[in-house]
Design a protein around this motif. Structure first.
Motif, PDB file in Angstrom:
ATOM      1  N   GLN A 273      41.688 -42.137   3.811  1.00  9.97           N
ATOM      2  CA  GLN A 273      40.717 -41.047   3.978  1.00  9.97           C
ATOM      3  C   GLN A 273      41.364 -39.674   3.860  1.00  9.97           C
ATOM      4  O   GLN A 273      40.731 -38.710   3.445  1.00  9.97           O
ATOM      5  CB  GLN A 273      40.004 -41.200   5.329  1.00  9.97           C
ATOM      6  N   SER A 331      32.997 -48.157   0.352  1.00  9.43           N
ATOM      7  CA  SER A 331      33.900 -47.919   1.472  1.00  9.43           C
ATOM      8  C   SER A 331      33.105 -47.405   2.664  1.00  9.43           C
ATOM      9  O   SER A 331      31.988 -46.915   2.529  1.00  9.43           O
ATOM     10  CB  SER A 331      34.997 -46.928   1.100  1.00  9.43           C
ATOM     11  N   TYR A 332      33.704 -47.526   3.834  1.00 12.52           N
ATOM     12  CA  TYR A 332      33.082 -47.072   5.082  1.00 12.52           C
ATOM     13  C   TYR A 332      33.682 -45.727   5.442  1.00 12.52           C
ATOM     14  O   TYR A 332      34.902 -45.589   5.556  1.00 12.52           O
ATOM     15  CB  TYR A 332      33.335 -48.102   6.187  1.00 12.52           C
ATOM     16  N   ASP A 333      32.840 -44.714   5.623  1.00 10.88           N
ATOM     17  CA  ASP A 333      33.321 -43.349   5.811  1.00 10.88           C
ATOM     18  C   ASP A 333      33.608 -42.995   7.272  1.00 10.88           C
ATOM     19  O   ASP A 333      34.242 -41.978   7.544  1.00 10.88           O
ATOM     20  CB  ASP A 333      32.311 -42.352   5.241  1.00 10.88           C
TER      21      ASP A 333
END
Length: 348
Positions: A273, A331-333
């Protein structure tokens, strides 16, 4: 008990919660197990004139297990609780990758060791012989599937009835694990346990990736509808309250010495990230972490449906290639936190 147990011991930083108060675990290492292992060894009170027997229940391929055993031996020496070389037992299922573990033991040549190929939900060792029992991120793995999960493969997405069955199996398995370890422990011996857990009433971001696993399975045209139904991962993550079963501890003559509820933040997600690693590296690394434990459930479903060994390996390879590609697209933010309950239990 298989490699997904290492999800909770690779690439993380940590915070802990005890008695509802959050604090940093005091440790001289980035590894949060270290201070907890030291506390467990400090509680050890057996006759140290005899050879200590130390067992790791769920050693998997061995790399993390060997380093943990080294850590335990070093602190036993510092604490003056080691008069002679200990005997280390590496336990896992007969289907474990023992060749890899043997190679690592030979390369490291750190201690005398034996392997023990059986389920840790059975008696693994003779009575009253064990000094220290250790298990890291294995006790969420069930001894068997009590049911298939309808329209998914992971317990978080189970319906109420399925979840009750999984919970009951988890409770039964935990009781069996403690029963046999209590029988094997000497009086004054300790269990040091890292149990993958969930925080009650909180959505865990990591569930997103198990959902992506199921989406990948559904997208794999080579799987039959029955194979998709049979693809259920035999995991159940306990809450803190489910781990602190004092009736069970008393039944098996175990005293709770210490408990910690740990929040583990996988560093690899922060690195991605923050732009410190590329997408391809992130997808490949996460696939490597997710594959071993989940793959065994997929292969079991294929075997159950009479697939040949060659077909099973081919489908497995296809599946994980597809999962890796999906990781690059989805994707998971949010924050990706996982949790564990650390317990130290001592035999009366």
């Amino acid at each position: 008990m298989n490699d997904i147990q290492r999800l909770f011991s690779v690439f993380f930083c940590c915070r802990s919660r005890q008695n509802q108060a959050r604090r940093i675990i005091p440790t001289d290492s980035d590894d949060p197990r270290r201070s907890f292992i030291y506390f467990g060894i400090d509680a050890l009170s057996i006759n140290n004139s005899t050879t200590l027997i130390i067992a790791d229940f769920g050693s998997s391929h061995g790399r993390n297990s060997i380093q943990t055993m080294k850590m335990i031996i070093e602190y036993l020496k510092q604490a003056n609780k080691l008069r002679s070389s200990p005997l280390i037992i590496h336990n896992d299922l007969p289907t474990n990758d023992w060749t890899r573990l043997f190679q690592l033991l030979a390369e490291e040549n750190l201690y005398k060791a034996l392997v023990n190929g059986c389920s840790f939900y059975e008696q693994c060792l003779p009575l009253n012989c064990l000094s220290i029992g250790f298990s890291s991120a294995s006790l969420h793995i069930l001894s068997k599937k009590p049911c298939n999960i309808d329209n998914h493969c992971y317990f978080h997405f189970a319906n109420e009835k399925e979840r009750e069955l999984l919970q009951a199996q988890s409770k039964s398995d935990f009781a069996r694990f403690l029963k046999y370890r209590s029988q094997e422990l000497q009086s004054g011996g300790v269990l040091i346990l890292n149990i993958p857990s969930i925080k009650e009433n909180e959505e865990m971001g990591f569930h997103f990736y198990f959902d992506l696993i199921y989406k990948s399975a559904k997208s794999l045209k080579i799987l039959t509808s029955q194979e998709l139904v049979d693809f259920t991962i035999p995991f159940y993550l306990r809450s803190l309250s489910e781990c602190l079963d004092f009736e069970l501890f008393n039944r098996y003559l175990l005293k709770l010495i210490k408990a910690e509820f740990i929040c583990l933040k996988l560093l690899i997600f922060d690195q991605y990230q923050n732009g410190e690693i590329e997408l391809d590296y992130f997808a490949k690394s996460l696939t490597m972490l997710m594959r071993p434990g989940t793959d065994s459930a997929l292969k079991e479903a294929l075997k159950l449906n009479q697939r040949t060994n060659q077909e099973i390996e081919h489908i497995s390879t296809q599946f994980w290639s597809l999962f890796e590609e999906k990781l690059k697209l989805e994707s998971y933010d949010g924050n990706i936190n996982t949790y564990a309950t650390y317990l130290i239990l001592k035999k009366n």
